[in-house]
Motif scaffolding. Structure first.
Motif, PDB file in Angstrom:
ATOM      1  N   GLY A 187       0.885  -1.240  -0.091  1.00 28.90           N
ATOM      2  CA  GLY A 187      -0.108  -0.186  -0.083  1.00 28.90           C
ATOM      3  C   GLY A 187       0.898   1.307   0.019  1.00 28.90           C
ATOM      4  N   ASN A 188       0.303   2.250  -0.314  1.00 29.55           N
ATOM      5  CA  ASN A 188       0.889   3.657  -0.270  1.00 29.55           C
ATOM      6  C   ASN A 188      -0.013   4.770   0.230  1.00 29.55           C
ATOM      7  N   TRP A 189       0.834   5.895   0.406  1.00 28.52           N
ATOM      8  CA  TRP A 189       0.128   7.023   0.719  1.00 28.52           C
ATOM      9  C   TRP A 189      -0.292   8.053  -0.523  1.00 28.52           C
ATOM     10  N   VAL A 190      -1.288   8.411  -0.908  1.00 27.44           N
ATOM     11  CA  VAL A 190      -1.534   9.596  -1.922  1.00 27.44           C
ATOM     12  C   VAL A 190      -1.636  10.848  -1.256  1.00 27.44           C
ATOM     13  N   GLU A 191      -0.617  11.329  -1.431  1.00 23.87           N
ATOM     14  CA  GLU A 191      -0.206  12.683  -0.546  1.00 23.87           C
ATOM     15  C   GLU A 191      -0.480  14.214  -1.323  1.00 23.87           C
ATOM     16  N   ALA A 192      -0.797  15.045  -0.329  1.00 21.23           N
ATOM     17  CA  ALA A 192      -0.870  16.250  -1.112  1.00 21.23           C
ATOM     18  C   ALA A 192      -0.389  17.350  -0.003  1.00 21.23           C
ATOM     19  N   PHE A 193       0.064  18.380  -0.285  1.00 21.83           N
ATOM     20  CA  PHE A 193       0.745  19.652   0.674  1.00 21.83           C
ATOM     21  C   PHE A 193      -0.561  20.866   0.359  1.00 21.83           C
ATOM     22  N   ASP A 194      -1.146  21.134   1.661  1.00 19.86           N
ATOM     23  CA  ASP A 194      -1.888  22.112   1.844  1.00 19.86           C
ATOM     24  C   ASP A 194      -1.056  23.418   1.900  1.00 19.86           C
TER      25      ASP A 194
END
Length: 258
Positions: A190-197
């Motif tokens: 699995g992995n993380w779908v990441e974003a930066f706010d």
């Protein structure tokens, strides 16, 4: 009279976290306990160590238990290094890390300060277990974890662990009556779908806040994620030898010495 096992307790949520206080109380029923834990939260630190700053350790008394406790300014891995090299009068028989507030299943094991502390102990030749509860709240209820933590710990002390292997134990956030048991598993892919706010502070300077969503890419029924989703505690034997052994033979066929 048989000598009690010496148990090193640490974590990444900080020495005052309810999770480690629960873990200490369980370990006090099994052996002689020494706690060396961070003085503040160190979640997500992975296997970071302090190399460009001073480290401070203070002996403290957080509650009225029989354990000896030290508060450390460093990371979870620092805590284990200092404990084994400086603070303990003999090598511990076991290191337990946690109980973490939040999951360390699947890819989370890579980022986890909890598991990195256990891995550091394993590198030092100390059997180790990382415990995590799937509840990130500070006031999480750890009561249902106690009997399982005790049993797993006693089994490790009794049966030992192979060199280079530590246990990654994750506990679903369920009442005791709803936990179906324990499953030995593999780590799910699995992995993380990441974003930066992107935000601005009051003075107009940009800053970023990490957010993301965990995605389970593994449909197997033998994984930690599957076990946890179905009400079981997952136990994953985790090795810190990162060699891709299956690829060695093929890599040796490459013309790397050209």
């Amino acid at each position: 009279m048989t000598e009690k096992p010496l148990i090193l307790v640490t974590n990444d949520d900080g020495i005052n976290a309810p999770g480690i206080r629960t873990l200490i109380s369980v370990m006090n029923t099994i052996g002689d306990v020494v706690v060396v834990a961070p003085d503040s939260p160190q979640s997500g630190m992975g296997h970071a160590i302090t190399v460009d700053a001073t480290l401070y350790v203070n002996k403290v008394k957080v509650d009225d238990g029989p354990q000896t406790e030290y508060r450390c300014s460093g990371t979870p891995a620092d805590c284990v290094k200092l404990a084994i090299r400086e603070l303990l009068n003999r090598k511990p028989d076991l290191c337990v890390s946690g109980i973490n507030h939040g999951s360390n299943s699947s890819i989370n094991v890579i980022y986890s300060g909890t598991m990195s502390a256990a891995v550091e102990a394993g590198i030092e030749g100390v059997p180790a277990i990382g415990f995590s509860l799937l509840n990130y709240a500070w006031d999480a209820n750890f009561e249902a974890s106690k009997s399982f933590v005790e049993n797993i710990t006693k089994e490790v002390l009794k049966n030992k662990l192979p060199d280079g292997v530590v246990l990654n134990v994750n506990i679903p956030n369920l009442p005791l009556k709803d936990i179906k048991g324990i499953k030995v598993c593999r780590q799910a892919k699995g992995n993380w779908v990441e974003a930066f706010d992107k935000r601005q502070n009051p003075s107009g300077k940009d800053y970023y806040w990490l957010s993301g969503e965990f995605i389970n890419l593994d449909s197997g029924t033998d994984t930690d994620e599957h076990a946890l989703e179905n009400g079981y505690i997952s136990v994953v034997p985790t090795q810190f030898d990162l060699t891709a052994h299956k690829f060695l033979k093929e890599l040796n066929t490459w013309n790397l010495n050209r």
